[in-house]
Motif scaffolding. Structure first.
Motif, PDB file in Angstrom:
ATOM      1  N   HIS A 294       4.832  16.846   4.110  1.00  0.00           N
ATOM      2  CA  HIS A 294       3.858  15.764   4.106  1.00  0.00           C
ATOM      3  C   HIS A 294       4.563  14.412   4.177  1.00  0.00           C
ATOM      4  O   HIS A 294       4.206  13.542   4.973  1.00  0.00           O
ATOM      5  CB  HIS A 294       2.996  15.854   2.842  1.00  0.00           C
ATOM      6  CG  HIS A 294       2.046  14.715   2.699  1.00  0.00           C
ATOM      7  ND1 HIS A 294       0.952  14.551   3.524  1.00  0.00           N
ATOM      8  CD2 HIS A 294       2.023  13.661   1.848  1.00  0.00           C
ATOM      9  CE1 HIS A 294       0.308  13.454   3.184  1.00  0.00           C
ATOM     10  NE2 HIS A 294       0.935  12.888   2.172  1.00  0.00           N
ATOM     11  N   LEU A 295       5.603  14.253   3.361  1.00  0.00           N
ATOM     12  CA  LEU A 295       6.357  13.001   3.333  1.00  0.00           C
ATOM     13  C   LEU A 295       6.909  12.689   4.709  1.00  0.00           C
ATOM     14  O   LEU A 295       6.826  11.570   5.213  1.00  0.00           O
ATOM     15  CB  LEU A 295       7.488  13.103   2.311  1.00  0.00           C
ATOM     16  CG  LEU A 295       8.374  11.866   2.165  1.00  0.00           C
ATOM     17  CD1 LEU A 295       7.549  10.695   1.661  1.00  0.00           C
ATOM     18  CD2 LEU A 295       9.542  12.127   1.237  1.00  0.00           C
TER      19      LEU A 295
ATOM     20  N   LEU B  46       5.872   9.522   6.900  1.00  0.00           N
ATOM     21  CA  LEU B  46       6.956   8.577   7.128  1.00  0.00           C
ATOM     22  C   LEU B  46       7.155   8.317   8.624  1.00  0.00           C
ATOM     23  O   LEU B  46       7.265   7.170   9.065  1.00  0.00           O
ATOM     24  CB  LEU B  46       8.241   9.129   6.514  1.00  0.00           C
ATOM     25  CG  LEU B  46       9.466   8.215   6.516  1.00  0.00           C
ATOM     26  CD1 LEU B  46      10.256   8.444   5.246  1.00  0.00           C
ATOM     27  CD2 LEU B  46      10.372   8.439   7.708  1.00  0.00           C
ATOM     28  N   LEU B  47       7.194   9.373   9.399  1.00  0.00           N
ATOM     29  CA  LEU B  47       7.426   9.200  10.830  1.00  0.00           C
ATOM     30  C   LEU B  47       6.276   8.434  11.468  1.00  0.00           C
ATOM     31  O   LEU B  47       6.478   7.630  12.374  1.00  0.00           O
ATOM     32  CB  LEU B  47       7.632  10.558  11.500  1.00  0.00           C
ATOM     33  CG  LEU B  47       8.964  11.234  11.146  1.00  0.00           C
ATOM     34  CD1 LEU B  47       9.075  12.578  11.844  1.00  0.00           C
ATOM     35  CD2 LEU B  47      10.137  10.363  11.520  1.00  0.00           C
TER      36      LEU B  47
ATOM     37  N   VAL C  88       0.849  -1.194   0.000  1.00  0.00           N
ATOM     38  CA  VAL C  88       0.000   0.000   0.000  1.00  0.00           C
ATOM     39  C   VAL C  88       0.883   1.242   0.000  1.00  0.00           C
ATOM     40  O   VAL C  88       1.751   1.399   0.849  1.00  0.00           O
ATOM     41  CB  VAL C  88      -0.907   0.017   1.248  1.00  0.00           C
ATOM     42  CG1 VAL C  88      -1.710   1.303   1.279  1.00  0.00           C
ATOM     43  CG2 VAL C  88      -1.817  -1.187   1.252  1.00  0.00           C
ATOM     44  N   VAL C  89       0.678   2.094  -0.962  1.00  0.00           N
ATOM     45  CA  VAL C  89       1.518   3.278  -1.080  1.00  0.00           C
ATOM     46  C   VAL C  89       0.907   4.424  -0.285  1.00  0.00           C
ATOM     47  O   VAL C  89      -0.233   4.814  -0.511  1.00  0.00           O
ATOM     48  CB  VAL C  89       1.684   3.672  -2.557  1.00  0.00           C
ATOM     49  CG1 VAL C  89       2.483   4.953  -2.665  1.00  0.00           C
ATOM     50  CG2 VAL C  89       2.357   2.554  -3.313  1.00  0.00           C
ATOM     51  N   LEU C  90       1.662   4.914   0.667  1.00  0.00           N
ATOM     52  CA  LEU C  90       1.161   5.984   1.530  1.00  0.00           C
ATOM     53  C   LEU C  90       1.411   7.355   0.911  1.00  0.00           C
ATOM     54  O   LEU C  90       0.656   8.285   1.113  1.00  0.00           O
ATOM     55  CB  LEU C  90       1.841   5.919   2.888  1.00  0.00           C
ATOM     56  CG  LEU C  90       1.627   4.611   3.659  1.00  0.00           C
ATOM     57  CD1 LEU C  90       2.474   4.606   4.922  1.00  0.00           C
ATOM     58  CD2 LEU C  90       0.165   4.442   4.006  1.00  0.00           C
TER      59      LEU C  90
ATOM     60  N   GLN D 287      16.138   7.448  10.479  1.00  0.00           N
ATOM     61  CA  GLN D 287      16.089   8.188  11.732  1.00  0.00           C
ATOM     62  C   GLN D 287      15.166   9.386  11.587  1.00  0.00           C
ATOM     63  O   GLN D 287      14.330   9.647  12.419  1.00  0.00           O
ATOM     64  CB  GLN D 287      17.489   8.656  12.103  1.00  0.00           C
ATOM     65  CG  GLN D 287      17.601   9.234  13.479  1.00  0.00           C
ATOM     66  CD  GLN D 287      17.525   8.153  14.518  1.00  0.00           C
ATOM     67  OE1 GLN D 287      18.177   7.141  14.409  1.00  0.00           O
ATOM     68  NE2 GLN D 287      16.703   8.354  15.533  1.00  0.00           N
ATOM     69  N   ASP D 288      15.341  10.070  10.488  1.00  0.00           N
ATOM     70  CA  ASP D 288      14.542  11.267  10.266  1.00  0.00           C
ATOM     71  C   ASP D 288      14.804  11.764   8.849  1.00  0.00           C
ATOM     72  O   ASP D 288      15.700  11.280   8.178  1.00  0.00           O
ATOM     73  CB  ASP D 288      14.929  12.363  11.266  1.00  0.00           C
ATOM     74  CG  ASP D 288      13.795  13.360  11.451  1.00  0.00           C
ATOM     75  OD1 ASP D 288      12.865  13.356  10.630  1.00  0.00           O
ATOM     76  OD2 ASP D 288      13.854  14.141  12.399  1.00  0.00           O
ATOM     77  N   LEU D 289      14.014  12.704   8.420  1.00  0.00           N
ATOM     78  CA  LEU D 289      14.301  13.373   7.167  1.00  0.00           C
ATOM     79  C   LEU D 289      14.881  14.741   7.494  1.00  0.00           C
ATOM     80  O   LEU D 289      14.295  15.492   8.268  1.00  0.00           O
ATOM     81  CB  LEU D 289      13.017  13.553   6.341  1.00  0.00           C
ATOM     82  CG  LEU D 289      12.336  12.285   5.838  1.00  0.00           C
ATOM     83  CD1 LEU D 289      11.154  12.641   4.950  1.00  0.00           C
ATOM     84  CD2 LEU D 289      13.304  11.413   5.070  1.00  0.00           C
ATOM     85  N   GLY D 290      16.030  15.032   6.910  1.00  0.00           N
ATOM     86  CA  GLY D 290      16.617  16.347   7.107  1.00  0.00           C
ATOM     87  C   GLY D 290      16.286  17.224   5.912  1.00  0.00           C
ATOM     88  O   GLY D 290      16.136  16.724   4.806  1.00  0.00           O
ATOM     89  N   PHE D 291      16.139  18.493   6.142  1.00  0.00           N
ATOM     90  CA  PHE D 291      15.871  19.429   5.047  1.00  0.00           C
ATOM     91  C   PHE D 291      17.025  20.394   4.913  1.00  0.00           C
ATOM     92  O   PHE D 291      17.608  20.822   5.892  1.00  0.00           O
ATOM     93  CB  PHE D 291      14.582  20.237   5.306  1.00  0.00           C
ATOM     94  CG  PHE D 291      13.357  19.383   5.374  1.00  0.00           C
ATOM     95  CD1 PHE D 291      13.245  18.222   4.624  1.00  0.00           C
ATOM     96  CD2 PHE D 291      12.303  19.737   6.204  1.00  0.00           C
ATOM     97  CE1 PHE D 291      12.119  17.436   4.690  1.00  0.00           C
ATOM     98  CE2 PHE D 291      11.163  18.960   6.286  1.00  0.00           C
ATOM     99  CZ  PHE D 291      11.080  17.795   5.522  1.00  0.00           C
TER     100      PHE D 291
END
Lengths: 164, 597
Positions: free
Chosen positions: B156-157, B161-162, B25-27, B114-118
């Motif tokens: 949003h991603l 994701l988290l 299932v694609v979130l 771990q996380d997404l960095g921006f």
């Protein structure tokens, strides 16, 4: 606390001296030969070449050969390794003496390498890797093949997960 | 070592895969933002401009052809990447697919993220774009880089994701509990710390440090190395020499020399001094501006067990640093900062952004750009939990250190004098000045050198003119080396080196050999125990979890502010002589150089 300071006791296989003499000796002889028999005649063409330089070159060549001959037995005399509980200890070095301690469970993998001349002598080098960039590989050279295998198996067993 | 024998008898659990069935299932899914093509176009233009100018100026048409080819190639690559790159987030993994000819799909399991960095440069921000960095906990640093998404897509991603990740980790934890039961203290600590990290999105975020403009301004102002003086002075000297050389070449240059010659040497010296000051103040100004731009609005926060850093004026950066991965924290005080009572806090971590070739200019290891020393000490426990409970019995290095540097000075001096004797004559004796200089360096080094081994941390202080204080969690140690040079053997000294995964080794110089061996034994013992505990944690949990080697982690109440804020350090700890300025140091004060023991 002093019990943990215990120095390792096991020596390398004595024949490693002959192996080192041969392996280092070949390259040292080749290099000095190159310097003396080819480099010297070429340098002698140079107009500032004096006998002083010739003596210096001779001294350097002799010193180089002497190091190649003397260092194997000295290195052998200094080399010690062994296990202390979960630690692999090593002590070595002629001028700069180093003592290393590596917990077996910190080892990422263990290699056993055997060069062609090493194989001739029935010797093996155990290389132990830990995580890390600098100083992450530890070598125990000059082990009899059977002993190297034993050590490797012991490390694998001590780690217990057979992932090495 | 009783714990170890228990471990080896235990059957090993294979890494359990607890992925739900509906993993397809694609979130969330998406492509890069089209505006990135504009940026790529600008990039390609910028890169070919030099070649084009060179081609036009030199009249070489083939250079123009090369430039055009490169330009098209770059554009084509950017276009291909834009058209083919697609990311998809499922309940278990993040998939990034790209490539036109060579198709590849990278799958990153969510529990490893771990996380997404921006990160966004000024141009990207103007276009509403951000680079997304997928950061993993396994020590490999940045795993994937999406350049660039629109800000709203990126947010949003991250949110989705988290959320998905939290569910996975919760499921894993439930499974682990079912397997291991209530488990040993170690295992439950591991679960707790993972859970802490996983629930990061829900948790309140605690401000650990926010840099004031004054701090950042001072950072630039004090960003002046002693070596800069030497280098600049040398460069000017060279330049003067070069001028002298030029004068013999042409009439114009001769005019310059005559112009110089009209001043007497004193004025000329002053002129050089002014020039030196100009060059240095130019360095200071650019440094100050650079620092203000790079670290603008620097903010360090703690959420769960993950530290977040946000900073930057033109290029904004958001970096995460899982606390478990910190291998060493250093308070650096080069001479000017030491004199003014400020310091920089840096953290070395396993993996981290540096593994991706990011240079120090990105500030990858800077945790606090600059702050007063007492603030730095106060926030240390937020980086190294448990440091606040630590008792550190500070000890000095050996006094024989002065002897060692003096001997080195004698050797250098004698060698220098011998080498210069034939050319410089008796002036060569000036080389012997190395002896008092090296002796002085030895005295300074001795006054700064101190170390302490506590229950869970190794602390070290060293420096000559500046001062550097480092704290290492002993559980992270990979191996320990004691080294003795010939001079050290003569004096009974030794250098101890502690290796950790990834980071650079830490050296403790000039211990007595007895102290070094004792410390080595102790550290190796701790390292072996920690290794066994890590190993057990790994065997119990899945192989992809970050190792949790701090038992005390679970005691950290997530609802409480970070320890750095919680404990103001009003009481001096340790039994050392605590002077006013040393109040705040966790685990007691290292001996201060102004008061030798």
């Amino acid at each position: 606390m002093t019990s943990a300071v215990a120095t390792p006791t096991e020596r390398l296989a004595p024949r490693v001296i002959v192996y080192w003499l041969l392996a280092d000796g070949i390259s040292a002889t080749f290099l000095t030969g190159l310097a003396w028999f080819i480099g010297r005649p070429i340098a002698a063409e140079w107009d500032k070449w004096t006998p002083t330089y010739e003596w210096l070159l001779l001294a350097a060549c002799i010193a180089f050969l002497a190091v190649a001959v003397l260092s194997p037995p000295l290195a052998f005399v200094r080399w010690r390794f062994g296990f202390l509980d979960d630690l692999l200890l090593m002590r070595y070095g002629i001028l700069f003496v180093e003592e290393r301690a590596v917990p077996v469970r910190r080892m990422q993998h263990v290699d056993m390498t055997r060069g062609p001349i090493e194989r001739l002598f029935g010797l093996a080098t155990l290389v132990v890797f830990t995580a890390g960039n600098e100083g992450s590989a530890f070598r125990v050279p000059g082990l009899r093949l059977a002993r190297a295998q034993e050590l490797r198996d012991r490390i694998v067993e001590a780690r217990g997960d057979g992932r090495l | 070592m009783t714990a170890d024998s228990e471990i080896s008898e235990q059957p090993i659990e294979p890494a359990t895969d607890v992925r739900p069935v509906d993993s397809e299932v694609v979130l969330a899914r998406g492509h890069l933002h089209p505006a990135i093509l504009l940026l790529r176009l600008l990039d390609a233009m910028r890169q070919s401009v030099v070649t084009v100018v060179a081609g036009l100026a030199l009249g070489l048409p083939w250079l123009l052809a090369i430039a055009a080819g490169m330009f098209l190639l770059q554009l084509g690559y950017a276009l291909a990447r834009y058209l083919t790159l697609e990311y998809r987030l499922t309940a278990t993994e993040l998939r990034v697919r790209e490539g036109l000819l060579h198709r590849q799909e990278r799958r990153i399991p969510l529990d490893r993220i771990q996380d997404l960095g921006f990160e966004s440069t000024i141009l990207r921000r103007a276009l509403g774009l951000t680079v997304v960095l997928v950061e993993t906990a396994s020590g490999s640093g940045v795993e994937a880089r999406l350049d660039a998404l629109s800000r709203s897509h990126a947010d949003h991603l991250r949110e989705v994701l988290l959320e998905a990740r939290r569910e996975i980790v919760a499921a894993q934890q439930a499974e682990d509990d079912a397997i291991t039961g209530p488990g040993t203290a170690d295992a439950s600590a591991a679960d707790n710390s993972t859970a802490t990290a996983s629930t990061a999105a829900d948790e309140p975020e605690w401000l650990v440090h926010r840099s004031t403009s004054k701090e950042l301004f001072l950072r630039g102002l004090t960003d002046l190395r002693l070596s800069a003086f030497v280098v600049t002075g040398f460069a000017l000297f060279e330049m003067a020499d070069y001028l002298g050389f030029l004068t013999q070449m042409s009439g114009v240059a001769r005019g310059v020399r005559d112009w110089f010659a009209q001043f007497d040497p004193v004025v000329l010296g002053l002129l050089l001094l002014v020039l030196l000051l100009v060059v240095i103040s130019f360095g200071v100004i650019t440094g100050t501006v650079g620092n203000l731009v790079q670290f603008h609005g620097f903010q360090l926060t703690l959420r769960g067990s993950v530290l977040h850093r946000r900073f930057g004026l033109l290029t904004t950066r958001q970096k995460t640093l899982p606390r478990d991965r910190i291998q060493r924290v250093t308070i650096e005080q080069p001479w000017l900062r030491r004199a003014t009572g400020y310091g920089v806090v840096k953290a070395d971590s396993a993996g981290g952004s540096r593994a991706q070739g990011e240079d120090t200019a990105g500030g990858w290891d800077v945790v606090v750009p600059l702050t007063r020393l007492e603030n730095a000490f106060a926030l240390l426990p937020a980086l190294l939990p448990g440091l606040e409970r630590e008792h550190l019995p500070w000890q000095r290095g050996s006094r024989r250190l002065v002897m060692r540097t003096t001997i080195v000075g004698v050797l250098i001096g004698l060698a220098g004098a011998a080498a210069l004797w034939s050319t410089a004559g008796s002036l060569a004796l000036l080389a012997l000045l190395t002896i008092p200089i090296w002796a002085l360096l030895g005295i300074l080094a001795f006054r700064n050198l101190a170390y302490a081994l506590g229950d869970r941390f190794l602390a070290l202080q060293h420096g000559i003119v500046g001062r550097y204080i480092a704290y290492l969690p002993t559980a992270k140690i990979q191996s320990v080396v004691v080294r003795q040079s010939p001079v050290e053997q003569l004096l009974g000294l030794a250098e101890l080196t502690v290796h950790v995964a990834g980071g650079s080794p830490t050296r403790l110089p000039d211990l007595t050999i007895e102290n070094a061996l004792e410390l080595r034994g102790e550290l190796a013992r701790i390292a072996a125990i920690a290794a066994a505990r890590d190993w057990q944690t790994r065997a119990n949990a899945t192989a992809t979890r970050p190792p949790a080697d701090r038992v005390g982690e679970s005691q950290l109440d997530p609802a409480a502010p970070p320890a750095g804020d919680r404990r103001p350090w009003t009481e001096p700890r340790g039994d050392g002589p605590a002077a006013d300025e040393d109040h705040d140091r966790p685990g007691g004060a290292p001996p201060d150089s102004s008061r030798p023991l």
